[in-house]
Enzyme design. Structure first.
Site, PDB file in Angstrom:
ATOM      1  CE  LYS A 139     -16.079 -19.406  17.378  1.00 37.04           C
ATOM      2  NZ  LYS A 139     -17.455 -18.870  17.282  1.00 37.04           N
TER       3      LYS A 139
ATOM      4  CB  SER B 149     -20.351 -17.013  14.965  1.00 36.26           C
ATOM      5  OG  SER B 149     -19.996 -15.661  15.093  1.00 36.26           O
TER       6      SER B 149
ATOM      7  CB  SER C 240     -16.594 -15.588  15.382  1.00 42.22           C
ATOM      8  OG  SER C 240     -17.472 -16.472  16.065  1.00 42.22           O
TER       9      SER C 240
END
Lengths: 488, 95, 479
Positions: free
Chosen positions: A76, A180, A156
């Site tokens: 990420k 997330s 996310s």
């Protein structure tokens, strides 16, 4: 090689079925072919190939394999990576190149992993759709049957989840503040684990809400989640909130089964408007665990209803302060102006997207003079009640079973104009976040539209082993082997 | 609590974020809706509950008083939007 | 020492409280491993944590905590078993995080006192916090330049109650507090280098009335400026009030060139610091053993030492106060006095040594004569090897050359003549040569003794033992 998980790669490399370089080249090509997912912010082909070559050299030299030797992992774009730009999917950090490597990615590198790409996310990890990204929304590889609309991968960590679900990479790193990792895992039909707060170092992860942020794995199997977590975790003296806990062999815990485990089912999670098929799946999940030998216990978690509003005070408050450093002085975007004050306001206007601005403003407000006690202190008191609910529950049960998200993946662009509707995505994941507990989402089935649904298991602090054991049992019973439209 | 335009303006100034005049009403509406929603917390009796400010059960760890960092101005300045020699530079500040 | 301000309509009284920012003596910063040394090239003492790079986290320096505890014990404050680090949020280019980590609602030390002549000044609290970086406004015509070397250095903010009643009392308080910090080794007290800075909260009132509205004068970096700024500000406030105006609660800066205070451009009322507990840190919990270990290792404090010097060593109040104004001074004195005439040692340290240091503008740590060396000199005088006058000569030579007293006596042949036989010969010779004057003496002009002594001293090149010469002359002249 597409379907290989971490455990398969370990075996394949050991048998000489393929080399790490062959695998890396194959996966890098797959990354290039996955552009439609918009899941990648920055590919790292050079870094990946270099790491793969090193893994092959080690094997050729007869060295024992490292825990993640030659295993491709996507990261990420919230983890700082040395000399590779790290954007948090924000215009603010579009050109930011950290001169340092986050502890978790450094741990992976030391474990022999092949870090292949930086993945798309909601800007500064604020969102549940990956649609607040400065680089545009990531796309879920799943589509509903007979519905061509692209779906949100959740957020996310949506870019990471999409790449793993599309079998582009076997595993990816995410971070979870209020859901997330788990919510995108559920939306994309994969496994996502948020470890106990303090299990993985936060050093070098762009901060969203410091008392909640935790790094964790996104994989296609529970076993792979255990393997990746083992390499990520560990005490870090550079992070004051990092726990001095030994890192157990998570993979070894998987075989334990659930016989004799008490699994709590909290009645408060049965919320109004919950789709019937989600409720049915939840009941089915409980039945699977019961059949595998667990005892199902109805438990109260009375303050569940208040977790989400408490979270939407605490997280923005911390974020408003954490994001104050983006002032255009030392790094990041600067929008020049005649005075420094004007420069701040313009820079932060231009650098932050609408959702980030909204949360920074909310956070600023709830901390401001005259409102602090009514909002922030109140939320922290409620937070304690939520943590207490769990403490009491864990006197009676070993893990808690709930749905992960209230719906399956929604079409891209939906809920964008209704912040609260978007926030409700996290209704089942936020309580464990506030209490700092480990929780995993396991794909458990498809809904009537052919979209994946996930179930969540929550455990005691630092008892990821029980969570993983139960998750493995759930995984086995569910036998989830559907593949998304993208790879079909 | 419904926020008015003036409050939105004040918190935007505190947060150092430019908000255009024509956005203020919409933003006031959005923020008010969020605040109205989080105010459901007022239903909870928290009279005897201490705020939970940290999750970890451990003590604050400390480092020894050892100099083992710094000495790399090039790394510190590498991403600077404007620098003057080894300084960061910003428009003139008048105190 | 309280002073009143003469207004047009009667007298006014000062109420002054100080906020002292003392840089903690530590090698590394409060939350990072970067060094704290003064005067380095810009941005060379900056870690990624200090520059607030994304994802960087603070870890507290144990020694900074110990120094705060030590300081608190030094002024009799209560050490909090539980204290909390908060974030104070505001934007400024030299504040990299956009917040300062400080302690707001739960400081590490609460209460305490500092004695100044005629008053016990109450300390409100001491807390630990980060320093900001430095903004350089005068190097570039259009830009402010930022050096983060100081950013993250540990400060102790020590806040007094508004107990001070004159600029002089404020100056005295700061002097005493500075001496205490130096005494404890918790801050070097160097005001030129900014290790010690002070904000003054100043208000005026009719004697005995309620406290008036205060103004805060920021960043006073010398004791003289502190006194001048308060002096000016008190008079200004009286003028405003007597003209029918009201004092505005505001932050002001002192301009030493004009001797005036003026309001800061950035208005305090625009601030809303939004303090909240720093989620990157946990509360600081100190156990009894930790605090006791520091207490047990505390040096004898200035007042206790002063009392001991008077009661046990028999020094005058004046000398005792002078010799305990700084710990290094007291240590020097005690080392110089060990095993010998304490009063003589005190005279030499308080007189000759401090006088010379003062003239040269030096601290005692920089004295070229070590304490043991000064002790040796005292011994040489006590055993009659040197006269007092010769002692001063040897002292000067020691200062200039760094050599020991013994070596200088040897080198210069400075041994005092205390041989009675040799001196008797000289005396007899002199009285024979100056028979007329001897007769005058015997006739009652006893003032001539000085003349005779001078002659003997001259004849011996100043080396004769003056006491002995006196005695011998008297004996001969009065036999």
């Amino acid at each position: 090689m597409r379907r290989l998980g971490l455990a398969d790669i370990r075996a394949g490399l050991a048998d000489g079925a393929f080399s790490a370089v062959e695998l890396a080249e194959d996966r890098l090509a797959a990354l290039e072919g996955a552009e439609a997912l918009n899941a990648v912010v920055s590919p790292m082909p050079d870094r990946a190939l270099e790491a793969a070559r090193a893994a092959d050299r080690r094997r050729a030299a007869g060295e024992p394999a490292l825990p993640l030797d030659g295993m491709p992992v996507a990261v990420k774009d919230l983890f700082c990576t040395e000399d590779v730009r790290t954007t948090a999917s924000s215009a603010m950090l579009e050109d930011f190149v950290p001169p340092y490597e986050s502890t978790v990615t450094a741990n992976l590198i030391a474990a022999g992993a092949v870090l292949a790409a930086k993945t798309n996310l909601d800007e500064f990890a604020m969102g549940s759709s990956t649609a607040t990204s400065h680089f545009g929304p990531a796309v879920n590889p799943w589509k509903a049957t007979g519905d061509a609309r692209p779906r949100a991968p959740g957020g996310s960590s949506g870019g990471s989840a999409a790449l793993v679900a599309a079998s582009v990479v076997p595993a990816a790193l995410g971070t979870d503040t209020g859901g997330s990792i788990r919510q995108p895992a559920a939306f994309c039909g994969i496994v996502g684990l948020k470890p106990t707060y303090g299990r993985c170092s936060r050093w070098g992860i762009v901060a969203f809400a410091s008392s909640l942020d935790q790094a964790g794995p996104l994989t296609r199997s529970v076993r792979d989640a255990a393997i990746l977590l083992g390499a990520m975790a560990g005490h870090d003296p550079k992070d004051s909130t990092s726990a001095r806990q030994p890192v157990p062999d998570f993979e070894a815990a998987l075989g334990g089964g659930v016989r004799g485990l008490r699994i709590g089912v909290p009645r408060e999670y049965r919320v109004d408007g919950m789709p019937e098929e989600l409720d049915a799946l939840w009941r089915r999940g409980a039945a699977w665990l019961e059949e595998a030998g667990a005892e199902i216990v109805d438990i109260p978690l009375p303050h569940t209803h208040y977790a989400l509003p408490a979270y939407y005070i605490v997280a923005p408050a911390e974020a408003s302060s954490n994001l104050a450093r983006y002032d255009g002085v030392r790094y990041g975007l600067r929008t020049p102006a005649g005075t420094v004050e004007e420069q701040y306001a313009r820079t932060r206007r231009a650098g932050f997207g609408a959702e980030v601005r909204r949360r920074v403003l909310i956070g600023t407000y709830v901390l401001s003079a005259g409102y602090y006690d009514a909002y922030y202190t109140k939320a922290q008191r409620v937070r304690r009640l939520i943590a207490r609910d769990f403490e009491q529950a864990f006197e009676r049960v070993d893990a808690v079973l709930t749905p992960t998200a209230p719906t399956a993946a929604f079409p891209l662009g939906e809920k964008m104009d209704d912040p609260i509707a978007m926030y409700l995505n996290d209704v089942f994941t936020v309580p464990a976040s506030l209490a700092g507990l480990p929780a995993v989402s396991v794909p458990a089935g498809l809904d009537a539209e052919g979209l994946p649904l996930g179930l969540q298991l929550i455990g005691r602090p630092f008892d990821e082993e029980t969570v993983l054991r139960a998750a493995a049992a759930l995984e086995e019973a569910a036998g989830f082997d559907a593949e998304p439209e993208f790879v079909r | 609590m419904a926020l008015d335009r003036a409050t939105v303006e004040r918190i935007a100034a505190l947060a150092r974020i430019d908000i255009a005049e024509d956005e203020q009403d919409a933003l006031a509406g959005e923020l008010s809706a969020i605040l109205g929603w989080v105010e459901t917390l007022n239903e909870v009796d928290t009279a005897d509950v201490a705020p939970m400010t940290s999750v970890g059960g451990h003590r604050l760890p400390w480092r020894s008083d050892e100099v083992n960092d710094g000495g790399y101005p090039d790394r510190v300045l590498a991403n600077a939007p404007d620098a003057a020699g080894a300084f960061f530079a910003v428009p003139k500040v008048v105190e | 020492m309280s002073a009143l301000i003469e207004g047009r309509e009667g007298v006014w009284e000062y109420a002054i409280g100080l906020e002292v920012h003392a840089q903690v003596a530590s090698a590394a910063k409060l939350f990072s491993g970067a060094p704290t040394a003064f005067g380095a090239e810009p941005n060379t003492q900056v870690s990624l944590v200090d520059a607030a790079m994304p994802g960087m986290l603070p870890v507290i320096n144990r020694v900074c905590v110990e120094q705060a505890v030590r300081t608190g014990l030094g002024f009799g404050g209560a050490i909090a078993r539980h204290s909390v680090f908060d974030r104070k949020n505001y934007f400024y280019p030299d504040l990299p995080q956009g917040y300062q980590i400080s302690q707001y609602s739960d400081p590490i030390v609460v209460g305490g006192t500092v004695e100044i002549p005629g008053r016990t000044v109450r300390i409100t609290r001491l807390h630990l916090e980060q320093d900001a970086g430095k903004s350089v406004h005068d190097r570039d015509p259009d830009r402010t330049l930022i050096d983060l070397n100081r950013a993250g250095v540990a400060l102790m903010e020590i806040v007094s109650e508004p107990d001070l009643r004159s600029p002089e009392e404020a100056a005295e308080f700061l002097t005493r507090l500075r001496a205490l910090l130096r005494w404890l080794g918790t801050c070097d007290g160097n005001m030129q280098e900014g290790s010690l800075r002070c904000d003054a909260n100043v208000s005026v009132r009719r004697p005995g009335a309620e406290l008036g509205t205060r103004t805060e004068i920021k960043n006073l970096n010398s004791i003289r400026f502190l006194r001048e700024a308060i002096e000016y500000e008190g008079r200004r406030q009286v003028e405003v009030i007597e003209a029918g105006g009201e004092i505005e609660q505001e932050t002001r800066l002192f301009d030493p060139d004009r001797g005036e205070t003026r309001p800061m451009r950035t208005k305090e009322d625009a601030h809303d610091y939004r303090y909240f507990p720093d989620p990157d840190l946990l509360p600081l919990e100190l156990d009894e053993a930790f605090i006791e270990a520091i207490r047990a290792a505390m040096p004898e404090l200035p007042e206790a030492r002063r009392d001991r010097f008077v009661e046990k060593l028999g020094l005058s109040d004046y000398d005792a106060a002078l010799l305990t104004a700084e710990r290094a001074r007291a240590d020097y004195f005690e080392a110089a006095a060990r095993g010998r005439d304490v009063k003589q040692a005190a005279n030499w340290v308080a007189g000759e040594l401090l006088g010379r240091l003062n003239r040269e503008g030096l601290e005692i740590e920089a004295a070229p004569i070590p304490a043991a060396g000064l002790g040796e000199l005292v011994d040489l005088i006590a055993d009659g090897t040197l006269s007092g006058r010769m002692g001063r000569e040897v002292f000067e030579a020691m200062w200039e050359t760094g050599k020991s007293a013994g070596a200088i006596v040897e080198e210069r042949g400075l041994k005092q003549i205390s041989d009675t036989g040799a001196l008797e010969g000289l005396v007899d010779e002199l009285l024979a040569r100056e028979a007329d004057k001897a007769a005058e003496y015997r006739a009652g002009r006893t003032k001539l003794l000085g003349f005779f002594v001078g002659q003997v001293m001259k004849a011996t090149g100043g080396k004769a033992n003056p006491k002995l010469v006196n005695a011998l002359l008297r004996a001969r002249l009065e036999e």
